[in-house]
Design an enzyme around this catalytic site. Structure first.
Site, mmCIF file in Angstrom:
data_model
loop_
_atom_site.group_PDB
_atom_site.id
_atom_site.type_symbol
_atom_site.label_atom_id
_atom_site.label_comp_id
_atom_site.label_asym_id
_atom_site.label_seq_id
_atom_site.Cartn_x
_atom_site.Cartn_y
_atom_site.Cartn_z
ATOM 1 N N ASN A 1 -1.576 -12.345 10.570
ATOM 2 C CA ASN A 1 -0.385 -11.535 10.816
ATOM 3 C C ASN A 1 -0.691 -10.250 11.585
ATOM 4 O O ASN A 1 0.155 -9.384 11.720
ATOM 5 C CB ASN A 1 0.305 -11.191 9.479
ATOM 6 N N ASP B 1 -12.334 -2.216 2.773
ATOM 7 C CA ASP B 1 -11.345 -2.403 1.717
ATOM 8 C C ASP B 1 -11.911 -3.102 0.487
ATOM 9 O O ASP B 1 -13.035 -3.609 0.496
ATOM 10 C CB ASP B 1 -10.134 -3.191 2.257
ATOM 11 N N HIS C 1 -2.992 -7.975 10.749
ATOM 12 C CA HIS C 1 -3.522 -6.830 9.995
ATOM 13 C C HIS C 1 -4.986 -6.575 10.354
ATOM 14 O O HIS C 1 -5.710 -7.490 10.758
ATOM 15 C CB HIS C 1 -3.318 -6.977 8.475
ATOM 16 N N GLU D 1 -1.192 -3.588 6.670
ATOM 17 C CA GLU D 1 -0.280 -4.702 6.886
ATOM 18 C C GLU D 1 0.845 -4.307 7.850
ATOM 19 O O GLU D 1 1.170 -3.116 7.976
ATOM 20 C CB GLU D 1 0.325 -5.124 5.533
HETATM 21 C C1 F6R Z 1 -11.663 -7.738 5.247
HETATM 22 C C2 F6R Z 1 -10.538 -7.248 6.026
HETATM 23 C C3 F6R Z 1 -9.502 -8.180 6.571
HETATM 24 C C4 F6R Z 1 -10.086 -9.412 7.260
HETATM 25 C C5 F6R Z 1 -8.973 -10.319 7.760
HETATM 26 C C6 F6R Z 1 -9.507 -11.597 8.364
HETATM 27 O O1 F6R Z 1 -12.487 -6.675 4.838
HETATM 28 O O2 F6R Z 1 -10.442 -6.084 6.199
HETATM 29 O O3 F6R Z 1 -8.697 -7.484 7.476
HETATM 30 O O4 F6R Z 1 -10.892 -9.009 8.317
HETATM 31 O O5 F6R Z 1 -8.108 -10.649 6.712
HETATM 32 O O6 F6R Z 1 -10.115 -12.369 7.375
HETATM 33 P P1 F6R Z 1 -10.928 -13.699 7.733
HETATM 34 O O7 F6R Z 1 -12.157 -13.253 8.457
HETATM 35 O O8 F6R Z 1 -11.252 -14.304 6.403
HETATM 36 O O9 F6R Z 1 -10.033 -14.535 8.580
#
Ligand code: F6R
Length: 241
Positions: A136, A67, A138, A143
């Protein structure tokens, strides 16, 4: 899902880097799906060290990131492009033309998204997809919701995600409200999914992940339907199991 519980974040990162390095050694032209965020930083650091020490060769590797914020400039320090250059790509010998990250500067996001999926399909999907998980539930920026996107698309970030990610920005208002995110087809089409989870804040979502139920309100639970998922957790994340 195969579960590996490690004592610490460092152990989790070493285990993940070992699996990725093995993938690249076994298949030098591997297609890797990559994630950003805090969780994979230690893994990328070890892969960079592995390249420096043992010559782990990325010259034929292709990558597709999950992303990118939208809109965002490539040279913005919070862009995922910047993150990947900083944490991995500038430390290994991957040709820039083998790197794919959704373009946060594009003027036609719909075309950018369909081109991204075409590129991913043409590459044959990913051999290994690295994932993190949001508090959450995701994965990528898919989401929670009633319907989840199959294709790569432009998505609205939830307030939960904006708040969680504001730690990287000067103020919460600076967090972009949208992102281009790979869809479920891209992720579930991977041959092997490697999900990394670290820290106490993720313990509740980890419990849901292993509850034996699947719900679109916690997108990561859908990974239970994939035949080859490895989840590597540290003890804090596994605290409620
Ligand atoms: C990032 C992504 C997100 C993260 C998630 C966890 O490319 O796709 O889904 O993996 O938000 O983020 P952290 O590792 O910062 O807790």
């Amino acid at each position: 899902m195969k579960k590996i519980i490690c004592k610490t974040y460092e152990e989790m990162s070493a285990e993940a880097a070992f699996i990725i390095a093995n993938q690249v050694r076994t298949k030098p032209d591997s297609v890797l799906g990559l994630a950003t965020g805090s969780t994979p930083i230690g893994t990328y650091k070890r892969l960079a060290e592995e390249h420096k020490k043992t010559g782990l060769d990325f010259s034929q590797v292709k990558t597709f990131n999950l992303d990118e914020y939208y809109p965002i400039k490539r040279d913005n320090r919070q862009s995922y492009r910047y993150f990947m250059d900083e944490n991995l790509f500038s430390h290994v010998n991957i040709p820039p033309s083998n790197v794919n990250i959704p373009d946060g500067e594009c003027s036609a996001p719909e075309k950018e998204c369909s081109d991204y999926d075409s590129g991913l399909n043409k590459a044959g999907g990913t051999d290994l997809q690295l994932l993190g998980i949001g508090n959450n539930g995701h994965i990528a920026f898919i989401e929670p919701g009633e319907n989840l996107p199959l294709a790569t698309g432009l998505v609205e970030l939830t307030q939960d995600t904006i708040t969680a990610n504001s730690r990287f920005f000067e103020k919460e208002e600076d967090v972009p409200k949208k992102a281009i995110s790979m869809g479920l087809s891209g992720i579930m089409g991977s041959k092997h999914i490697l999900l990394l989870i670290s820290g106490k804040a993720k313990a509740t979502v980890v419990k849901e992940l292993f509850s034996g139920k699947v719900t679109t309100q916690i997108p990561a639970t859908l990974l239970n339907l994939h035949p080859n998922v490895t989840v590597i957790l540290d003890e804090e994340a596994a605290g409620l199991l």
